[in-house]
Design an enzyme around this catalytic site. Sequence first.
Site, PDB file in Angstrom:
ATOM      1  N   GLY A 132       2.205 -12.389 -15.303  1.00 31.97           N
ATOM      2  CA  GLY A 132       2.275 -11.108 -16.015  1.00 31.97           C
ATOM      3  C   GLY A 132       1.743  -9.981 -15.153  1.00 31.97           C
ATOM      4  O   GLY A 132       0.634  -9.478 -15.385  1.00 31.97           O
ATOM      5  N   GLU A 248       2.429 -16.154  -2.947  1.00 31.90           N
ATOM      6  CA  GLU A 248       3.800 -16.063  -3.453  1.00 31.90           C
ATOM      7  C   GLU A 248       4.765 -15.812  -2.291  1.00 31.90           C
ATOM      8  O   GLU A 248       5.801 -16.455  -2.180  1.00 31.90           O
ATOM      9  CB  GLU A 248       3.904 -14.939  -4.492  1.00 31.90           C
ATOM     10  CG  GLU A 248       5.315 -14.791  -5.065  1.00 31.90           C
ATOM     11  CD  GLU A 248       5.408 -13.751  -6.187  1.00 31.90           C
ATOM     12  OE1 GLU A 248       4.465 -12.963  -6.365  1.00 31.90           O
ATOM     13  OE2 GLU A 248       6.449 -13.739  -6.871  1.00 31.90           O
TER      14      GLU A 248
HETATM   15  C1  LIG Z   1      14.411 -12.417 -10.097  1.00 29.86           C
HETATM   16  C2  LIG Z   1      13.132 -11.676 -10.303  1.00 29.86           C
HETATM   17  C3  LIG Z   1      12.035 -12.343 -10.850  1.00 29.86           C
HETATM   18  C4  LIG Z   1      10.831 -11.667 -11.057  1.00 29.86           C
HETATM   19  N1  LIG Z   1       9.775 -12.353 -11.646  1.00 29.86           N
HETATM   20  C5  LIG Z   1       8.615 -11.693 -11.918  1.00 29.86           C
HETATM   21  C6  LIG Z   1       7.537 -12.365 -12.602  1.00 29.86           C
HETATM   22  O1  LIG Z   1       7.629 -13.550 -12.956  1.00 29.86           O
HETATM   23  N2  LIG Z   1       6.432 -11.670 -12.892  1.00 29.86           N
HETATM   24  C7  LIG Z   1       6.274 -10.363 -12.520  1.00 29.86           C
HETATM   25  O2  LIG Z   1       5.207  -9.819 -12.780  1.00 29.86           O
HETATM   26  N3  LIG Z   1       7.284  -9.688 -11.882  1.00 29.86           N
HETATM   27  C8  LIG Z   1       8.445 -10.324 -11.584  1.00 29.86           C
HETATM   28  N4  LIG Z   1       9.494  -9.652 -10.942  1.00 29.86           N
HETATM   29  C9  LIG Z   1       9.344  -8.219 -10.642  1.00 29.86           C
HETATM   30  C10 LIG Z   1       9.230  -7.905  -9.164  1.00 29.86           C
HETATM   31  O3  LIG Z   1       7.961  -8.225  -8.682  1.00 29.86           O
HETATM   32  C11 LIG Z   1       9.574  -6.424  -9.008  1.00 29.86           C
HETATM   33  O4  LIG Z   1      10.949  -6.290  -9.312  1.00 29.86           O
HETATM   34  C12 LIG Z   1       9.318  -5.897  -7.624  1.00 29.86           C
HETATM   35  O5  LIG Z   1       7.937  -5.831  -7.386  1.00 29.86           O
HETATM   36  C13 LIG Z   1       9.962  -4.510  -7.393  1.00 29.86           C
HETATM   37  O6  LIG Z   1       9.543  -3.626  -8.376  1.00 29.86           O
HETATM   38  P1  LIG Z   1      10.608  -2.754  -9.227  1.00 29.86           P
HETATM   39  O7  LIG Z   1      11.673  -3.677  -9.716  1.00 29.86           O
HETATM   40  O8  LIG Z   1       9.840  -1.980 -10.265  1.00 29.86           O
HETATM   41  O9  LIG Z   1      11.282  -1.773  -8.196  1.00 29.86           O
HETATM   42  P2  LIG Z   1      10.796  -0.314  -7.754  1.00 29.86           P
HETATM   43  O10 LIG Z   1       9.344  -0.337  -7.478  1.00 29.86           O
HETATM   44  O11 LIG Z   1      11.302   0.680  -8.745  1.00 29.86           O
HETATM   45  O12 LIG Z   1      11.567  -0.158  -6.393  1.00 29.86           O
HETATM   46  C14 LIG Z   1      12.953   0.188  -6.330  1.00 29.86           C
HETATM   47  C15 LIG Z   1      13.334   0.297  -4.853  1.00 29.86           C
HETATM   48  O13 LIG Z   1      12.565   1.317  -4.217  1.00 29.86           O
HETATM   49  C16 LIG Z   1      11.891   0.793  -3.084  1.00 29.86           C
HETATM   50  N5  LIG Z   1      10.556   1.404  -2.950  1.00 29.86           N
HETATM   51  C17 LIG Z   1       9.642   1.584  -3.932  1.00 29.86           C
HETATM   52  N6  LIG Z   1       8.512   2.123  -3.426  1.00 29.86           N
HETATM   53  C18 LIG Z   1       8.730   2.268  -2.072  1.00 29.86           C
HETATM   54  C19 LIG Z   1       7.927   2.745  -0.985  1.00 29.86           C
HETATM   55  N7  LIG Z   1       6.687   3.191  -1.178  1.00 29.86           N
HETATM   56  N8  LIG Z   1       8.485   2.729   0.261  1.00 29.86           N
HETATM   57  C20 LIG Z   1       9.740   2.288   0.476  1.00 29.86           C
HETATM   58  N9  LIG Z   1      10.535   1.820  -0.514  1.00 29.86           N
HETATM   59  C21 LIG Z   1      10.043   1.807  -1.775  1.00 29.86           C
HETATM   60  C22 LIG Z   1      11.757  -0.674  -3.352  1.00 29.86           C
HETATM   61  O14 LIG Z   1      11.602  -1.419  -2.174  1.00 29.86           O
HETATM   62  C23 LIG Z   1      13.077  -0.991  -4.058  1.00 29.86           C
HETATM   63  O15 LIG Z   1      14.105  -1.175  -3.118  1.00 29.86           O
HETATM   64  C24 LIG Z   1      10.712 -10.294 -10.707  1.00 29.86           C
HETATM   65  C25 LIG Z   1      11.804  -9.631 -10.144  1.00 29.86           C
HETATM   66  C26 LIG Z   1      13.010 -10.296  -9.951  1.00 29.86           C
HETATM   67  C27 LIG Z   1      14.161  -9.545  -9.355  1.00 29.86           C
END
Ligand SMILES: Cc1cc2nc3c(=O)[nH]c(=O)nc-3n(C[C@H](O)[C@H](O)[C@H](O)COP(=O)(O)OP(=O)(O)OC[C@H]3O[C@@H](n4cnc5c(N)ncnc54)[C@H](O)[C@@H]3O)c2cc1C
Length: 402
Positions: A132, A248
Amino acid sequence: MADFGGTDLEAFRADARSWIEANFPPALKGAANPMMREERAKPSADQEAWRKAMGEKGWGVPTWPAAYGGGGLSGGEARVLQQELNRAGAYNPIGGMGVMMFGPTLLEYGTEAQKQQHIPAIVKGELQWCQGFSEPGAGSDLAALQTRAEDKGDHYLVNGSKIWTSGAQYADWCFCLVRTDTSKKHEGISFVLFDMKTPGVEVRPIKLISGNSPFCETFLTDVRVEKDQLVGPLNGGWTIAKRLLQHERSGLSGAGGGGRMGGGRSLTSLAKDYVGLDETGRIADRDLRTRIIQTEIDARAFQQTAIRAMLESKGNAGPSAATSIMKNAGTRVMQDRAELTLEVMGHQGLGWEGEDFTPEELGAVRQWLGGKATTIYGGSQEIQNNIISKRILGLPDLTQSK
Ligand SMILES: Cc1cc2nc3c(=O)[nH]c(=O)nc-3n(C[C@H](O)[C@H](O)[C@H](O)COP(=O)(O)OP(=O)(O)OC[C@H]3O[C@@H](n4cnc5c(N)ncnc54)[C@H](O)[C@@H]3O)c2cc1C
């Protein structure tokens, strides 16, 4: 055969071989690992017997301390064990987030009572854990999380919501980041554990276009978390979360599997079937042949680097920022391989369902699609590049908010 460290491991190899022969149900030889699927399949009697045997022996987590039920093996013995499991066509039935991320973190940061409570059940594969961490608005910028835990004297009361909680609908427990001080960003976060059956925990699976629901939204309304389930100091959860993310990332890099995502046949073997051989016995398409060789070289180089990094980190304080390099490199190797697999299969690599496609072909398409997510979860590729530039190359950080 000698270990990389020079220790003679032949006696251990003989023991491992005879134990596997005595305990691994022959009917499971070569079978896929049911415990690694997102859904917790109803195990057959053989599958359950094998999980129990490996769990009791502690060999599902071979290097974890024997004091908590782990195998207590050296790195060399663990590698020999893996070779013997491979030789017998056996899978490791103990896995999931408890093994990959939470267990190693709790062993480092947990109290003795927390380790005694949680580690043995992970070792035996009895309980599944979910993560989470992410929230709407707190993904890459994880420290922006808003889920709050209020101190109610003898317990915390947690309110908020999480997203992308993989496997939450099947999980027994959750390791969770909560805000315990709103006046600070990183220093106001705590790391807590709760039973997913606690009143106030509501899980809503997110349905994907494929019909699957591999992850969920998780809503937390007045969830009671006992104080003895706080891991590490109050407001000290960020350090623990960072270490967990390193575990991880090193797991997601596929370091254990050498970049061959999900196992399966080699590209050469697939190409022989789908593309055929020329008169000299080589894969008929010259360009494809070159690219298969390049992909195999990359996978081998990655695997060797992963082993070297593992040996070098022996005796150090655990995973480092180098896990970001390994994650980006490993996921690239996996994605390249998945891409090439579909190309080798041609039209047969484009099926989603139906009798015209073999299970191997349908699996390849799913693996290709699923592989796209590896550069997002566990910290996206861009974020890993930021970590590499800042922590390893020492470049100035011009991207992150304070
Ligand atoms: C299949 C899958 C399973 C998952 N399972 C879990 C889980 O079990 N538990 C959990 O807690 N989370 C989980 N996640 C969430 C995952 O950790 C997040 O999706 C990830 O950290 C990216 O965050 P976001 O989706 O909010 O993207 P955002 O933070 O909105 O990013 C969108 C894009 O912008 C880029 N970006 C953002 N900030 C910057 C920066 N400062 N510099 C350059 N580029 C940037 C990112 O690299 C990305 O390409 C899962 C995700 C997926 C896809």
